[in-house]
Design a protein around this motif. Structure first.
Motif, PDB file in Angstrom:
ATOM      1  N   ALA A 134    -101.676 -15.444 -25.044  1.00 57.94           N
ATOM      2  CA  ALA A 134    -101.413 -15.556 -23.603  1.00 57.94           C
ATOM      3  C   ALA A 134    -101.880 -16.912 -23.080  1.00 57.94           C
ATOM      4  CB  ALA A 134    -102.119 -14.424 -22.858  1.00 57.94           C
ATOM      5  N   HIS A 150     -95.731  -4.248 -14.762  1.00 58.01           N
ATOM      6  CA  HIS A 150     -95.928  -4.995 -16.002  1.00 58.01           C
ATOM      7  C   HIS A 150     -96.749  -4.194 -17.002  1.00 58.01           C
ATOM      8  CE1 HIS A 150     -94.364  -8.394 -13.695  1.00 58.01           C
ATOM      9  NE2 HIS A 150     -94.222  -9.032 -14.845  1.00 58.01           N
ATOM     10  N   ALA A 151     -97.704  -3.400 -16.519  1.00 57.40           N
ATOM     11  CA  ALA A 151     -98.446  -2.521 -17.418  1.00 57.40           C
ATOM     12  C   ALA A 151     -97.517  -1.476 -18.029  1.00 57.40           C
ATOM     13  CB  ALA A 151     -99.591  -1.839 -16.668  1.00 57.40           C
ATOM     14  N   ALA A 197     -95.598  -3.001 -20.797  1.00 55.34           N
ATOM     15  CA  ALA A 197     -96.435  -3.098 -21.997  1.00 55.34           C
ATOM     16  C   ALA A 197     -96.503  -1.762 -22.726  1.00 55.34           C
ATOM     17  CB  ALA A 197     -97.830  -3.578 -21.614  1.00 55.34           C
ATOM     18  N   ALA A 251    -103.145  -8.849 -11.503  1.00 58.94           N
ATOM     19  CA  ALA A 251    -103.870  -8.680 -12.757  1.00 58.94           C
ATOM     20  C   ALA A 251    -104.837  -7.502 -12.692  1.00 58.94           C
ATOM     21  CB  ALA A 251    -104.622  -9.972 -13.094  1.00 58.94           C
ATOM     22  N   ALA A 288    -102.952  -4.252 -12.974  1.00 58.71           N
ATOM     23  CA  ALA A 288    -102.555  -4.026 -14.357  1.00 58.71           C
ATOM     24  C   ALA A 288    -103.752  -3.607 -15.193  1.00 58.71           C
ATOM     25  CB  ALA A 288    -101.920  -5.287 -14.938  1.00 58.71           C
ATOM     26  N   CYS A 335    -103.811  -6.008 -26.679  1.00 59.64           N
ATOM     27  CA  CYS A 335    -102.752  -6.429 -25.759  1.00 59.64           C
ATOM     28  C   CYS A 335    -103.419  -7.123 -24.580  1.00 59.64           C
ATOM     29  CB  CYS A 335    -101.894  -5.249 -25.295  1.00 59.64           C
ATOM     30  SG  CYS A 335    -102.818  -3.968 -24.444  1.00 59.64           S
ATOM     31  N   PHE A 357    -102.586  -9.001 -20.407  1.00 57.26           N
ATOM     32  CA  PHE A 357    -101.701  -9.362 -19.297  1.00 57.26           C
ATOM     33  C   PHE A 357    -102.331 -10.516 -18.547  1.00 57.26           C
ATOM     34  CE2 PHE A 357    -100.564  -8.870 -14.725  1.00 57.26           C
ATOM     35  CZ  PHE A 357     -99.226  -9.221 -14.849  1.00 57.26           C
ATOM     36  N   ARG A 390     -96.329 -14.967 -15.320  1.00 61.24           N
ATOM     37  CA  ARG A 390     -96.964 -13.747 -15.833  1.00 61.24           C
ATOM     38  C   ARG A 390     -96.551 -13.524 -17.287  1.00 61.24           C
ATOM     39  NH1 ARG A 390     -95.771 -12.937 -10.524  1.00 61.24           N
ATOM     40  NH2 ARG A 390     -93.592 -12.707 -11.121  1.00 61.24           N
ATOM     41  N   VAL A 414     -97.038 -10.607 -20.574  1.00 57.81           N
ATOM     42  CA  VAL A 414     -97.518  -9.405 -21.248  1.00 57.81           C
ATOM     43  C   VAL A 414     -97.473  -9.691 -22.744  1.00 57.81           C
ATOM     44  CG1 VAL A 414     -96.999  -7.011 -21.817  1.00 57.81           C
ATOM     45  CG2 VAL A 414     -96.738  -7.802 -19.465  1.00 57.81           C
TER      46      VAL A 414
END
Length: 468
Positions: free
Chosen positions: A30, A335-336, A339, A378, A381, A397, A399, A462, A464
């Motif tokens: 990321a 976004h979560a 994922a 953020a 998430a 993982c 974000f 952003r 993920v």
């Protein structure tokens, strides 16, 4: 300065204050994608990719300009990336630039060492609301282009932040009334089109008025977009672009939100609505006969570079959208959820994967805490990631959500990076969101990302990241 030195100077340093231990693979990816995305949108990179000089021929995008046809070349404009664009133009054009003024937010205020010394003056303005210094600097830019004629080439730099930095209120309005009105529009939650309709009709530079002032000069708009959709008429309130809004539209916005603005603003807009003041120049106005505007960087510039960095690291990148908007915390939950889908079904992309998005989310302020859209995105998430029932529990993982200018809202953080281990107390994190107080919650968790002012602005980025 050598090209290698320029590349080194363009590097984006990301600090993670309070973060413990080495980053996981997902976190490292990321961060690498973030650095690649912001670096790709830096003015030195995008000017080099879009603007070139071949002998006496200046090429901007797909347009060419024969410099032998001009006696004078001026550079004017403003925005968070204006300093970098001016430096890149000085490096390219050298002493062909006769004069210039750009309004900047922060960062260097002098030309680069290898640039034409003093060719373009940098003047600090104000953001997110105008200041007296910014208004005075913009007046100097207007004075410069007002003297232009048909043998003058004006390069007009317009980047994110120009609406506040490059400000020239009508004398009947004044800077204090403009500042108060801008603040009222922001507090009311007016969208960018509504805010621009008002600002353009209080200004001597916005809504195409810069181009009209410079006529009959040839004007080349050079824009870096920080707006969803990349409409040149919205970027910096469109100083070089025909304006389709009217004084009546501006009055309607103030009425729609029942705003208590200074009497000078209401009086000026009222005179315009009655036809007692000239409208902003619209489509078909001869002021634009010698005007072109080129958008040389957008959110996709950063997204595509970040995607390439992910691919280079062995991940399958997927761009969700460059136009994400709406409530920031809701975008974080979405976004979560993406994922989770990647982790459980391999849709819309098989892990190891990087899903990217851009755009501009907003915050409805109900509390009195400290934060910004990307911080709220953020943290929201992170709350979802930390759910012990989530398929992401125990998985590598991450974000990441940042503002590419390095300043999220009014904070000193660019944004934040969260994992399933970031949020230790989901109830406390929810309470922080309810109070719009994401900054201290993320700082305590060591999740903040700090870059300082990056020198560019192509809105939010952003990422993920989901490992196998």
């Amino acid at each position: 300065m050598t090209e290698d030195a320029h590349e080194a100077a363009a590097a984006v340093a990301v600090d993670r204050p309070g973060a413990d231990g080495d980053p996981t693979d997902a976190e490292a990816t990321a961060l690498a994608c973030l650095e690649a995305g912001v670096a790709a949108a830096l003015p030195a990179r995008v000017v080099a990719a879009s603007i070139s000089l071949d002998g006496d021929t200046l090429r901007v995008g797909d347009a060419s300009y024969d410099l032998t046809q001009f006696d004078d070349l001026f550079v004017v404009g403003g925005g968070k990336a204006a300093d970098g664009v001016a430096t890149a133009l000085e490096r390219l054009l050298g002493d062909r630039i006769g004069d210039g003024v750009v309004l900047v937010d922060e960062g260097p205020t002098e030309p680069a060492d290898d640039a034409a010394a003093g060719a373009v003056r940098r003047i600090r303005g104000g953001h997110p609301v105008p200041t007296e210094a910014g208004v005075a600097g913009t007046a100097r830019a207007l004075e410069l282009v007002r003297a232009a004629d048909e043998r003058t080439l004006v390069l007009a730099v317009v980047t994110g932040g120009a609406s506040a930095l490059f400000a020239a209120p009508d004398p009947a309005v004044g800077v204090d009334a403009l500042t108060e009105t801008t603040a009222a529009l922001l507090r009311a939650g007016a969208d960018v089109a509504e805010i621009n309709a008002v600002r353009k009709h209080l200004s001597r530079v916005k809504g195409g008025r810069l181009a009209a002032t410079a006529a009959p000069a040839t004007v080349v708009g050079i824009a870096i977009s920080d707006v969803v959709g990349d409409d040149p008429g919205v970027i910096g309130s469109g100083p070089t672009v025909p304006d389709e809004s009217t004084f009546a539209d501006a009055v309607a916005v103030l009425d729609r939100y029942d705003l208590d603005v200074p009497r000078a603003v209401r009086d000026h807009l009222g005179r315009g609505e009655r036809g007692e003041t000239d409208e902003t120049p619209g489509p078909g106005d001869p002021a634009f006969d010698r005007v072109t505007t080129h958008v040389i960087a957008t959110a996709r510039t950063a997204i595509d570079a970040a995607a390439a960095a992910a691919r280079d690291r062995g991940y399958e990148p997927l761009v969700l959208s460059s136009r994400i908007r709406g409530e920031a915390r809701e975008a974080g939950v979405v976004h979560a959820a993406v994922a989770e889908e990647v982790a459980t079904t391999g849709d819309p992309v098989e892990p190891p994967a990087v899903v990217l998005s851009g755009g501009e989310t907003t915050v409805t302020v109900d509390g009195d805490g400290t934060g910004g859209p990307n911080l709220e995105c953020a943290l929201a998430a992170g709350v979802e990631f930390a759910d012990p029932r989530s398929p992401l529990a125990g998985r590598d993982c991450a974000f990441l959500a940042v503002d590419t200018d390095g300043r999220d809202g009014s904070t000193d953080a660019a944004g934040a990076l969260v994992t399933p281990d970031t949020v230790a107390d989901r109830a406390a994190a929810r309470a922080a969101l309810a109070d719009n107080d994401a900054l201290p919650a993320l700082r305590e968790a060591g999740a903040l990302l700090v870059t300082g002012a990056t020198g560019t602005n192509v809105n939010d980025l952003r990422l993920v990241v989901v490992e196998e």
